[in-house]
Design a protein around this motif. Structure first.
Motif, PDB file in Angstrom:
ATOM      1  N   HIS A  29      12.473  55.748 -10.988  1.00  0.00           N
ATOM      2  CA  HIS A  29      13.633  56.489 -10.591  1.00  0.00           C
ATOM      3  C   HIS A  29      13.227  57.578  -9.650  1.00  0.00           C
ATOM      4  N   MET A 169      17.754  53.118  -7.971  1.00  0.00           N
ATOM      5  CA  MET A 169      17.754  54.563  -8.356  1.00  0.00           C
ATOM      6  C   MET A 169      19.112  54.564  -9.306  1.00  0.00           C
ATOM      7  N   THR A 172      18.058  52.480 -12.947  1.00  0.00           N
ATOM      8  CA  THR A 172      17.039  53.605 -13.652  1.00  0.00           C
ATOM      9  C   THR A 172      17.752  54.904 -13.982  1.00  0.00           C
ATOM     10  N   GLY A 173      18.632  55.418 -13.087  1.00  0.00           N
ATOM     11  CA  GLY A 173      19.103  56.718 -13.722  1.00  0.00           C
ATOM     12  C   GLY A 173      20.058  56.407 -14.718  1.00  0.00           C
TER      13      GLY A 173
END
Length: 436
Positions: A29, A169, A172-173
């Motif tokens: 991330h 991103m 994973t966030g």
């Protein structure tokens, strides 16, 4: 969305904690965000501005777009004849005509130097109100910067790559944001200093995941690599959009000794056929060429096309949006959604909020990370060396196939990490994980 904030050594000096998967996700991330966040600010600002193109251009080019309605307008043929006499275009491309009596007639053409341009004609007097090179128009430049950073084919690859890694991103966030033993799942902005920036990043990230990811996905058909592959798949499977605007299969006109009936007849035919205004009109080219008329409506369902015999005014062919195959319809509706045109003011408001969230997400993540990072270091999160099991390997391979440009960049990054970064000590991580 956990932020870029928590890299570096924990303030209480504790060692890294958290499961192997969690720490690996956190590092990915962080690294994805290093590349994505600058692009997210750019795309949020330029995309947010471009949503209001009609309103902005109405203000910037009012003298070209608006005329005083005085009597009956000249025929379209007379307007074009006067335009050609005054401008001497190298090629006439397209004419846009609407039903608004105060709107000028817009002529798209190539000038003597081959520059694609717009000319604006007063339909009542035939006066050419002004000429404007298409690529010099402000909103065109905003659009170009949004899509390719004004760097042509190279720039569009960087923008596409940022969209691919943005998906990583956000995924994973979302994993990092998912509550693990916490009763409170929604974190609203609170506190001060870094606490406020971090909680703001969490809150905007949660909203942005819902609002921004669909925008990223619907923008992919415009890209070179992913969009080009989709286009090839659509062609191979018979799922391409149907259009009469170009191509050798467009029906030809049958020459008549009485000559062409005129472009006004083509518009009258379009109106009688129920083609929604405003209309785009392409004059016939050559003796056997046909006139093309299409709707410029932002409602995809209204975007029909006609091919009209230039001598008889008869309709030679018609294509409606409903004639497109399912994949082509889905792509078209996705583009409409991406532009904020799919369902009126609600779609526009949704896109405006998404643009604002994109900027705030990037800024809050950067500021919170900057306030947290160790001095003189990026503060890359620690991640253990881990064996890649077959489920994770399959997922990684699947993502590389689905997003080939991201796959190529990942292979490059892994090669650089093995050959260079580890030897230099770059991006290797600190012994800590995000604070809960």
């Amino acid at each position: 969305m956990n932020d870029l904030t928590n890299a570096g050594t924990a303030r209480d000096g504790t060692a890294a904690t958290g499961g192997v998967l969690y720490r690996l996700v956190w590092k990915w991330h962080f690294l994805a965000s290093l590349y994505v966040l600058p692009f997210m600010v750019m795309l949020g600002v330029t995309g947010g501005v471009y949503l209001y193109k009609p309103q902005i251009e109405a203000a910037l080019y009012h003298d070209l777009l608006v005329v005083e309605a005085t009597g009956q307008p000249l025929s379209i043929d007379a307007q074009l004849a006067g335009f050609e006499a005054m401008v001497a275009p190298k090629r006439l491309r397209e004419v846009q005509i609407g039903e608004d009596p105060t709107a000028s007639t817009r002529v798209e053409f190539d000038d003597a130097a081959g520059t694609r341009s717009y000319g604006y004609v007063n339909p009542y007097t035939g006066e050419v109100l002004g000429l404007q090179a298409r690529d010099d128009m402000i909103m065109r430049q905003v659009q170009t910067f949004h899509g390719e950073l004004l760097l042509g084919d190279i720039g569009t690859k960087f923008v596409e790559l940022s969209a691919h890694w943005a998906v990583v991103m956000f995924v994973t966030g979302a994993i990092l944001w998912w509550p693990r033993g916490r009763s409170k799942t929604i974190v609203t902005p609170h506190g001060s200093g870094r606490t406020w920036w971090r909680s703001t990043h969490l809150f905007t990230g949660m909203l942005a995941t819902v609002l921004v990811v669909p925008i990223l996905i619907t923008g992919l058909p415009w890209t070179d690599v992913w969009g080009g592959a989709l286009d090839r798949v659509q062609t191979a499977t018979g799922q391409s959009s149907v259009s009469l605007k170009w191509g050798g299969a467009v029906p030809k006109s049958t020459p008549d000794a009485d000559g062409p009936v005129g472009l006004d007849q083509a518009i009258a035919t379009a109106r009688s056929e129920g083609i929604a205004a405003p209309w785009l009109l392409r004059p016939a080219r050559g003796e056997d060429g046909s006139v093309w008329v299409g709707s410029a409506s932002t409602d995809r369902r209204d975007q029909s096309e006609l091919v009209i015999d230039q001598y008889s005014g008869a309709v030679l062919a018609r294509v409606d949006f409903a004639d497109n195959p399912p994949v082509a319809k889905a792509v078209s509706w996705g583009i409409s959604f991406h532009r904020g045109e799919a369902y009126g003011w609600l779609n526009l408001a949704q896109k405006t909020l998404a643009a604002a969230l994109s900027v705030m997400l990037a800024v809050s993540g950067f500021v919170a990370w900057w306030m947290r990072r160790p001095a003189g270091s990026l503060g890359v999160p620690a991640a253990p060396e881990a064996r890649l099991g077959w489920p994770m390997a399959a997922l990684t391979l699947g993502l590389m196939v689905l997003f080939p440009l991201m796959g190529a960049s990942l292979l490059l990054a892994l090669a650089l990490d093995w050959l260079l970064f580890k030897r230099l000590g770059w991006f290797q991580g600190q012994r800590s994980v995000p604070a809960e």
